[in-house]
Design a protein around this motif. Structure first.
Motif, PDB file in Angstrom:
ATOM      1  N   VAL A 147       0.838  -1.212   0.000  1.00 20.09           N
ATOM      2  CA  VAL A 147       0.000   0.000   0.000  1.00 20.09           C
ATOM      3  C   VAL A 147       0.865   1.251   0.000  1.00 20.09           C
ATOM      4  CG1 VAL A 147      -1.641   1.353   1.364  1.00 20.09           C
ATOM      5  CG2 VAL A 147      -1.977  -1.105   1.090  1.00 20.09           C
ATOM      6  N   LEU A 148       1.884   1.286   0.847  1.00 20.65           N
ATOM      7  CA  LEU A 148       2.734   2.473   0.955  1.00 20.65           C
ATOM      8  C   LEU A 148       3.485   2.754  -0.348  1.00 20.65           C
ATOM      9  CD1 LEU A 148       4.174   1.962   4.557  1.00 20.65           C
ATOM     10  CD2 LEU A 148       2.478   3.661   3.820  1.00 20.65           C
ATOM     11  N   ILE A 149       3.981   1.709  -0.993  1.00 25.20           N
ATOM     12  CA  ILE A 149       4.707   1.891  -2.257  1.00 25.20           C
ATOM     13  C   ILE A 149       3.772   2.434  -3.329  1.00 25.20           C
ATOM     14  CG2 ILE A 149       5.888   0.677  -4.126  1.00 25.20           C
ATOM     15  CD1 ILE A 149       6.976  -1.246  -1.967  1.00 25.20           C
ATOM     16  N   ALA A 150       2.557   1.881  -3.405  1.00 24.91           N
ATOM     17  CA  ALA A 150       1.610   2.325  -4.435  1.00 24.91           C
ATOM     18  C   ALA A 150       1.133   3.749  -4.188  1.00 24.91           C
ATOM     19  CB  ALA A 150       0.410   1.380  -4.479  1.00 24.91           C
ATOM     20  N   ALA A 151       0.818   4.076  -2.928  1.00 24.89           N
ATOM     21  CA  ALA A 151       0.214   5.379  -2.627  1.00 24.89           C
ATOM     22  C   ALA A 151       1.230   6.514  -2.598  1.00 24.89           C
ATOM     23  CB  ALA A 151      -0.524   5.314  -1.294  1.00 24.89           C
ATOM     24  N   LEU A 152       2.438   6.261  -2.108  1.00 24.29           N
ATOM     25  CA  LEU A 152       3.393   7.340  -1.885  1.00 24.29           C
ATOM     26  C   LEU A 152       4.508   7.411  -2.913  1.00 24.29           C
ATOM     27  CD1 LEU A 152       3.753   6.987   1.996  1.00 24.29           C
ATOM     28  CD2 LEU A 152       2.146   8.400   0.697  1.00 24.29           C
ATOM     29  N   ILE A 153       4.750   6.320  -3.652  1.00 23.29           N
ATOM     30  CA  ILE A 153       5.860   6.309  -4.605  1.00 23.29           C
ATOM     31  C   ILE A 153       5.357   6.196  -6.043  1.00 23.29           C
ATOM     32  CG2 ILE A 153       7.960   5.102  -5.319  1.00 23.29           C
ATOM     33  CD1 ILE A 153       8.302   4.196  -2.418  1.00 23.29           C
ATOM     34  N   VAL A 154       4.602   5.128  -6.340  1.00 20.98           N
ATOM     35  CA  VAL A 154       4.170   4.885  -7.721  1.00 20.98           C
ATOM     36  C   VAL A 154       3.027   5.816  -8.108  1.00 20.98           C
ATOM     37  CG1 VAL A 154       3.237   3.177  -9.313  1.00 20.98           C
ATOM     38  CG2 VAL A 154       4.947   2.502  -7.620  1.00 20.98           C
ATOM     39  N   LYS A 155       1.984   5.877  -7.281  1.00 23.53           N
ATOM     40  CA  LYS A 155       0.825   6.779  -7.399  1.00 23.53           C
ATOM     41  C   LYS A 155      -0.096   6.455  -8.575  1.00 23.53           C
ATOM     42  CE  LYS A 155       3.015  10.612  -4.983  1.00 23.53           C
ATOM     43  NZ  LYS A 155       3.388  12.048  -5.019  1.00 23.53           N
ATOM     44  N   SER A 156       0.400   6.123  -9.751  1.00 27.76           N
ATOM     45  CA  SER A 156      -0.475   5.777 -10.876  1.00 27.76           C
ATOM     46  C   SER A 156       0.287   4.909 -11.871  1.00 27.76           C
ATOM     47  CB  SER A 156      -1.004   7.031 -11.574  1.00 27.76           C
ATOM     48  OG  SER A 156       0.059   7.741 -12.170  1.00 27.76           O
ATOM     49  N   LEU A 157      -0.472   4.053 -12.571  1.00 26.98           N
ATOM     50  CA  LEU A 157       0.080   3.172 -13.593  1.00 26.98           C
ATOM     51  C   LEU A 157      -0.969   2.963 -14.669  1.00 26.98           C
ATOM     52  CD1 LEU A 157       1.853   0.244 -11.650  1.00 26.98           C
ATOM     53  CD2 LEU A 157       2.971   1.930 -13.109  1.00 26.98           C
ATOM     54  N   PRO A 158      -0.558   2.663 -15.921  1.00 24.88           N
ATOM     55  CA  PRO A 158      -1.532   2.210 -16.922  1.00 24.88           C
ATOM     56  C   PRO A 158      -1.949   0.783 -16.600  1.00 24.88           C
ATOM     57  CG  PRO A 158       0.697   2.201 -17.831  1.00 24.88           C
ATOM     58  CD  PRO A 158       0.788   2.843 -16.481  1.00 24.88           C
ATOM     59  N   LEU A 159      -3.198   0.598 -16.220  1.00 20.57           N
ATOM     60  CA  LEU A 159      -3.637  -0.673 -15.650  1.00 20.57           C
ATOM     61  C   LEU A 159      -4.522  -1.501 -16.575  1.00 20.57           C
ATOM     62  CD1 LEU A 159      -4.505   0.617 -12.056  1.00 20.57           C
ATOM     63  CD2 LEU A 159      -2.444  -0.596 -12.772  1.00 20.57           C
ATOM     64  N   THR A 160      -4.778  -1.036 -17.792  1.00 19.46           N
ATOM     65  CA  THR A 160      -5.712  -1.747 -18.666  1.00 19.46           C
ATOM     66  C   THR A 160      -5.248  -3.163 -18.952  1.00 19.46           C
ATOM     67  OG1 THR A 160      -6.374   0.333 -19.696  1.00 19.46           O
ATOM     68  CG2 THR A 160      -6.907  -1.694 -20.873  1.00 19.46           C
ATOM     69  N   ALA A 161      -3.976  -3.337 -19.325  1.00 22.17           N
ATOM     70  CA  ALA A 161      -3.463  -4.672 -19.646  1.00 22.17           C
ATOM     71  C   ALA A 161      -3.541  -5.593 -18.437  1.00 22.17           C
ATOM     72  CB  ALA A 161      -2.023  -4.569 -20.142  1.00 22.17           C
ATOM     73  N   ILE A 162      -3.252  -5.042 -17.251  1.00 22.19           N
ATOM     74  CA  ILE A 162      -3.324  -5.861 -16.031  1.00 22.19           C
ATOM     75  C   ILE A 162      -4.759  -6.290 -15.774  1.00 22.19           C
ATOM     76  CG2 ILE A 162      -2.972  -5.829 -13.533  1.00 22.19           C
ATOM     77  CD1 ILE A 162      -0.660  -3.852 -14.061  1.00 22.19           C
ATOM     78  N   ARG A 163      -5.725  -5.392 -16.017  1.00 25.10           N
ATOM     79  CA  ARG A 163      -7.130  -5.754 -15.805  1.00 25.10           C
ATOM     80  C   ARG A 163      -7.544  -6.893 -16.736  1.00 25.10           C
ATOM     81  NH1 ARG A 163      -8.165  -0.023 -15.653  1.00 25.10           N
ATOM     82  NH2 ARG A 163      -8.461   0.710 -13.522  1.00 25.10           N
ATOM     83  N   TRP A 164      -7.067  -6.886 -17.977  1.00 24.91           N
ATOM     84  CA  TRP A 164      -7.418  -7.972 -18.888  1.00 24.91           C
ATOM     85  C   TRP A 164      -6.881  -9.309 -18.384  1.00 24.91           C
ATOM     86  CZ3 TRP A 164     -11.301  -7.621 -21.857  1.00 24.91           C
ATOM     87  CH2 TRP A 164     -11.620  -6.444 -22.536  1.00 24.91           C
ATOM     88  N   LEU A 165      -5.672  -9.302 -17.849  1.00 28.95           N
ATOM     89  CA  LEU A 165      -5.123 -10.534 -17.271  1.00 28.95           C
ATOM     90  C   LEU A 165      -5.949 -10.982 -16.072  1.00 28.95           C
ATOM     91  CD1 LEU A 165      -1.281  -9.779 -17.387  1.00 28.95           C
ATOM     92  CD2 LEU A 165      -2.557 -11.374 -18.829  1.00 28.95           C
ATOM     93  N   VAL A 166      -6.358 -10.017 -15.252  1.00 32.84           N
ATOM     94  CA  VAL A 166      -7.172 -10.345 -14.075  1.00 32.84           C
ATOM     95  C   VAL A 166      -8.520 -10.907 -14.505  1.00 32.84           C
ATOM     96  CG1 VAL A 166      -8.341  -9.379 -12.060  1.00 32.84           C
ATOM     97  CG2 VAL A 166      -6.015  -8.669 -12.596  1.00 32.84           C
ATOM     98  N   VAL A 167      -9.114 -10.345 -15.575  1.00 34.58           N
ATOM     99  CA  VAL A 167     -10.401 -10.847 -16.069  1.00 34.58           C
ATOM    100  C   VAL A 167     -10.296 -12.332 -16.425  1.00 34.58           C
ATOM    101  CG1 VAL A 167     -12.005 -10.746 -18.015  1.00 34.58           C
ATOM    102  CG2 VAL A 167     -11.317  -8.654 -16.875  1.00 34.58           C
ATOM    103  N   VAL A 168      -9.258 -12.687 -17.165  1.00 26.99           N
ATOM    104  CA  VAL A 168      -9.079 -14.090 -17.569  1.00 26.99           C
ATOM    105  C   VAL A 168      -8.917 -14.988 -16.344  1.00 26.99           C
ATOM    106  CG1 VAL A 168      -7.578 -15.688 -18.807  1.00 26.99           C
ATOM    107  CG2 VAL A 168      -8.104 -13.449 -19.802  1.00 26.99           C
ATOM    108  N   ALA A 169      -8.053 -14.558 -15.413  1.00 27.76           N
ATOM    109  CA  ALA A 169      -7.807 -15.369 -14.221  1.00 27.76           C
ATOM    110  C   ALA A 169      -9.058 -15.514 -13.370  1.00 27.76           C
ATOM    111  CB  ALA A 169      -6.680 -14.743 -13.396  1.00 27.76           C
ATOM    112  N   VAL A 170      -9.813 -14.434 -13.218  1.00 22.40           N
ATOM    113  CA  VAL A 170     -11.004 -14.455 -12.364  1.00 22.40           C
ATOM    114  C   VAL A 170     -12.107 -15.322 -12.976  1.00 22.40           C
ATOM    115  CG1 VAL A 170     -12.880 -13.020 -11.480  1.00 22.40           C
ATOM    116  CG2 VAL A 170     -10.521 -12.279 -11.202  1.00 22.40           C
ATOM    117  N   ILE A 171     -12.295 -15.225 -14.287  1.00 21.33           N
ATOM    118  CA  ILE A 171     -13.317 -16.057 -14.935  1.00 21.33           C
ATOM    119  C   ILE A 171     -12.960 -17.531 -14.792  1.00 21.33           C
ATOM    120  CG2 ILE A 171     -14.318 -16.698 -17.161  1.00 21.33           C
ATOM    121  CD1 ILE A 171     -14.251 -13.769 -17.932  1.00 21.33           C
TER     122      ILE A 171
END
Length: 319
Positions: free
Chosen positions: A246-270
């Protein structure tokens, strides 16, 4: 003097203490030392949760793929293990996004009440019911990921406050979503849709979602802990690994292009959803009621007097 938002932070601190206390009350089940992989799951899923992916559906998929625990323990493990990182997220987002405090408190309170009743039922469900419920919840989560990738979420507005009927609708919607959280559906996608339909700024979903989860997950987790329906070691791994994520994402990275990751998550979740539903179907097909009854393990007691010979031979008993 403390203002309303300061008191909200005090309440979050109290719930953090409550979670720790409940953890040590957990039926004497020592968690043991989490594996590197369990810590890694906590770090990665909470890293992406902070950026808006969600943690429940990806974690459920990993648990199911790796057969890390019985299926009926997954909801409790999610709600207990992801609670500390979510509490940290709530502190951060409530401070950053200035949603009206009354709106925030009422929606969080409703979600917490829903989770209390939902967890009371799910914690005592048999494995097959949990498998069916989580299978449906995972399919719903996949739909929300698809909507996000295809930009199908409502556009929303600019408001950071709800009043009148919109506030009532927001409170009722939060109550229902809190109950569904205990099955592992996650709150990000549904909460984003809810606040957008009510005309709020989509950014308002973050403090509402994180704040709701921060209160409802310790409450739901308490019921899972009392029922012993969770994996202690995996729970500790999610908690300890999730905090730095949480700390790395909120205070260091802050934002990323997440569309490709969401597609991978969709496949895994289904895939995980259909695996969960297949397990439920298979458990019913192989249930004891489907097999013939076995003969009695204890022989009948001998008769006190010998039986008279029958005039005709007795027919053999058929088992």
């Amino acid at each position: 003097m403390l203002n309303a938002r300061d008191w909200l932070f005090v309440a979050l601190g109290a719930f953090t203490v409550f979670w720790v206390w409940m953890w040590f009350q957990g039926k004497g089940r020592a968690p043991g030392v989490p594996t590197i992989f369990e810590l890694f799951i906590g770090a990665v899923t909470n890293f992406f949760d902070t950026l808006g992916i969600g943690s429940f559906a990806p974690t459920t998929s990993i648990f199911k793929f790796r057969h890390m625990m019985p299926d009926e323990q997954i909801p409790g493990t999610l709600n207990i293990g992801h609670a500390p990182p979510t509490l940290l997220e709530a502190f951060l987002f409530i401070a950053i996004v200035q949603v009206d405090v009354a709106t925030l408190v009422l929606m969080m309170g409703a979600a917490t009440c829903g989770a209390w009743f939902g967890a009371g039922m799910v914690a005592n469900w048999p494995r097959r019911w949990v498998q069916i419920g989580m299978g449906i919840a995972l399919l719903a989560a996949a739909c929300f990921f698809l909507m996000s990738n295809l930009n199908l979420f409502p556009a929303g507005g600019t408001a950071l406050i709800l009043t009148h009927w919109r506030l009532a609708a927001g409170v009722f919607g939060s109550l229902i979503l809190g109950a569904f959280m205990t099955l592992g559906i996650g709150l990000y996608g549904p909460c984003m849709i809810l606040v957008s339909l009510l005309g709020m700024d989509p950014k308002a979903a973050f403090p509402i979602m994180m704040g709701s989860c921060a209160f409802l997950m310790p409450v739901a987790g308490a019921r899972f802990i009392r029922a012993g329906s969770y994996s202690p070691r995996a729970t500790l791994g999610l908690a300890l690994g999730g905090l730095p994520g949480v700390l790395i994402a909120a205070l260091i990275v802050k934002s990323l292009p997440l569309t490709a990751i969401r597609w991978l998550v969709v496949v895994a979740v289904i895939y995980a959803a259909f695996t969960m539903l297949r397990s439920a179907f298979w458990s019913r097909a192989t249930s004891p009621s489907a097999t013939p009854a076995e003969p009695s393990a204890t022989p009948a007691e001998p008769s006190a007097t010998p039986a008279e010979p029958s005039a005709t031979p007795a027919e053999p008993t058929v088992y």
